[in-house]
Design an enzyme around this catalytic site. Structure first.
Site, PDB file in Angstrom:
ATOM      1  N   ASP A   5       0.856  -1.184   0.000  1.00 52.11           N
ATOM      2  CA  ASP A   5       0.000   0.000   0.000  1.00 52.11           C
ATOM      3  C   ASP A   5       0.890   1.231   0.000  1.00 52.11           C
ATOM      4  O   ASP A   5       1.769   1.364   0.859  1.00 52.11           O
ATOM      5  CB  ASP A   5      -0.902   0.021   1.242  1.00 52.11           C
ATOM      6  CG  ASP A   5      -2.009  -1.015   1.148  1.00 52.11           C
ATOM      7  OD1 ASP A   5      -2.158  -1.627   0.070  1.00 52.11           O
ATOM      8  OD2 ASP A   5      -2.716  -1.216   2.148  1.00 52.11           O
ATOM      9  N   ASP A  59     -13.893  -6.511  -4.532  1.00 48.54           N
ATOM     10  CA  ASP A  59     -14.001  -6.646  -3.074  1.00 48.54           C
ATOM     11  C   ASP A  59     -15.359  -7.280  -2.777  1.00 48.54           C
ATOM     12  O   ASP A  59     -16.393  -6.651  -2.987  1.00 48.54           O
ATOM     13  CB  ASP A  59     -13.888  -5.276  -2.392  1.00 48.54           C
ATOM     14  CG  ASP A  59     -12.504  -4.657  -2.592  1.00 48.54           C
ATOM     15  OD1 ASP A  59     -11.542  -5.407  -2.861  1.00 48.54           O
ATOM     16  OD2 ASP A  59     -12.384  -3.414  -2.502  1.00 48.54           O
TER      17      ASP A  59
END
Lengths: 250, 184
Positions: A11, A130
């Site tokens: 990230d 997701d």
């Protein structure tokens, strides 16, 4: 069949790796370029960078990070976060990334998948899904849509995506294993490869995922010990999963 | 003069190929200029994009003729992925595209369990794993290596083409590139 892949995910925000990476053996743990080189040397098959800020300023920074990573990395890498147009994809791919990952932008405008695939080929387009309770979620998994996960997976494949990055919201961050049922269901529904994501806490979890699908995304399990990647590979291989032949650089 | 010319055909990622060459201590430039393609010690035809737009770009710039002449003169060319496919006679991609025709053979849509075929796979008889990302595959009598039964390297005269990405295949890929370039 190509060999199962192990894919560390970083990230990144404003040019820095932002969470969960411990500093053992690294001079600058926040530097995505150094960490990428470290994981590459440790036997990662591929890397994913998720730009979690993706503000206009941050987008410029990310482009420069991509170019620097491309100059040192000799394995493929995917960049996600902030890709909302063919131009965004072009900027990232022409800076040296192999693939872009689309998430909410693909839901908002599914034709974007085909437009990028037409220009750079299907192999350059990953769609991140997701998933939770049978439906696709947005906003980092917080907001449920009314789009069914399996139907969306089929649609992105039909529209020219080259791979699905499937995250189980329920398992993400829990480190109790991947959602194997969800992973198998999505993989059965499509003819493109599927990366399982969410839940890796041990070599056994990763091996279980690689028995049902093509690749596994790993995060905290490697970030807390970046030098442990070669050992993790050996443990996974000992569980009967054939990874690519890899010699650690000495 | 640079050691290597990386042929530009207007799309995609030539940066990684150049980075790998730099890593091996070689200088390179990205161009579609016919004179540069003719005179370079070594030419790489890289591999991202689609067959039709790549061929159109090569024809428009005259790079296609420069590549054919270079091949005719027996001077080294390495084709990577799409760059390998472009060297054959034709491709099924984009509804059918006439390619450079340096080698006998055609490019057909890949029929496999998963397409695109993505990831690391063993190449035989070389005994190394390299990184692949493709939806089309070559069928050619000039095949010199296979992976999962697919033609993944073709060689004829001074042209060597590989379906995998040596520039994305870690140490195995760098060693492969080094070997190619030292043989040239």
């Amino acid at each position: 069949m190509p060999l199962p892949r192990l894919i560390p995910c970083l990230d990144v925000a404003n040019g820095r790796v932002v969470k969960g990476v411990s500093f053992v053996g690294l001079r600058d743990v926040g530097d995505p370029v150094e960490l990428a080189a470290h994981y590459s040397a440790g036997g990662a098959d591929e890397l994913v960078f998720l730009d979690i800020a993706a503000t206009p300023d941050d987008t410029q920074t990310m482009t420069s990070v991509v170019a620097q990573v491309a100059d040192v990395l000799e394995i493929p890498f995917t960049v996600g976060g902030g890709v909302r147009s063919v131009e965004d994809a072009s900027r990232i791919i022409e800076s040296g990334a192999d693939r872009v990952s689309l998430n909410s932008a693909a839901l908002a405008d599914p034709s974007l998948i085909g437009a990028i695939a037409e220009r750079y080929g299907s192999q350059a387009v990953v769609v991140a899904i997701d998933a939770g309770d049978g439906v696709v979620h947005t906003h980092g998994g917080r907001v449920a849509t009314d789009v069914a996960t399996l139907a969306w997976a089929k649609e992105v494949g039909d529209r020219g995506a080259g791979e699905i990055l499937l995250t189980s919201i329920a398992q993400d961050g829990k480190r109790t294993g991947f959602d194997l049922e969800l992973t198998a269901a999505v993989r059965d529904a499509v003819s493109i490869p599927v990366i399982a994501s969410g839940g890796a806490g041990s070599a056994a979890h990763v091996a279980d995922a690689l028995r049902v699908t093509d690749a596994a995304l790993i995060a905290s399990i490697v970030h807390e010990n970046p030098s442990g990647l070669p050992g993790l590979r050996r443990e996974i291989e000992a569980l009967g999963i054939p990874l690519r032949p890899f010699k650690e650089r000495t | 003069m640079n050691d290597v010319v990386v042929v530009d055909y207007g799309a995609g990622n030539t940066r990684s190929v150049r980075a790998a060459l730099t890593h091996l201590g070689l200088t390179s430039e990205v161009t579609s200029e016919p004179a540069a393609i003719a005179s370079a010690p070594f030419v790489v035809l890289p591999g991202v994009g689609s067959a039709r737009s790549a061929m159109e770009h090569l024809v428009t710039t005259g790079a296609d003729r420069a590549l054919r002449e270079r091949f005719g003169d027996g001077r080294a060319i390495l084709g990577i992925c799409l760059g390998m496919q472009l060297a054959l006679e034709s491709s099924e991609e984009d509804g059918g595209v006439e390619c450079l025709g340096l080698l006998e053979g055609n490019v057909v849509r890949l029929h496999a369990d998963r397409v695109p075929r993505l990831g690391w796979a063993l190449v035989e008889p070389w005994g190394e794993a390299f990184y692949f990302a493709h939806s089309f595959v070559c069928e050619s009598t000039s095949t010199v290596a296979t992976s999962d039964g697919l033609a993944v390297a073709v060689e004829s005269g001074s042209f060597l083409g590989v379906q995998f990405h040596p520039e994305k295949s870690g140490d195995a890929g760098l060693k492969f590139l080094e070997r190619c370039l030292s043989l040239a």
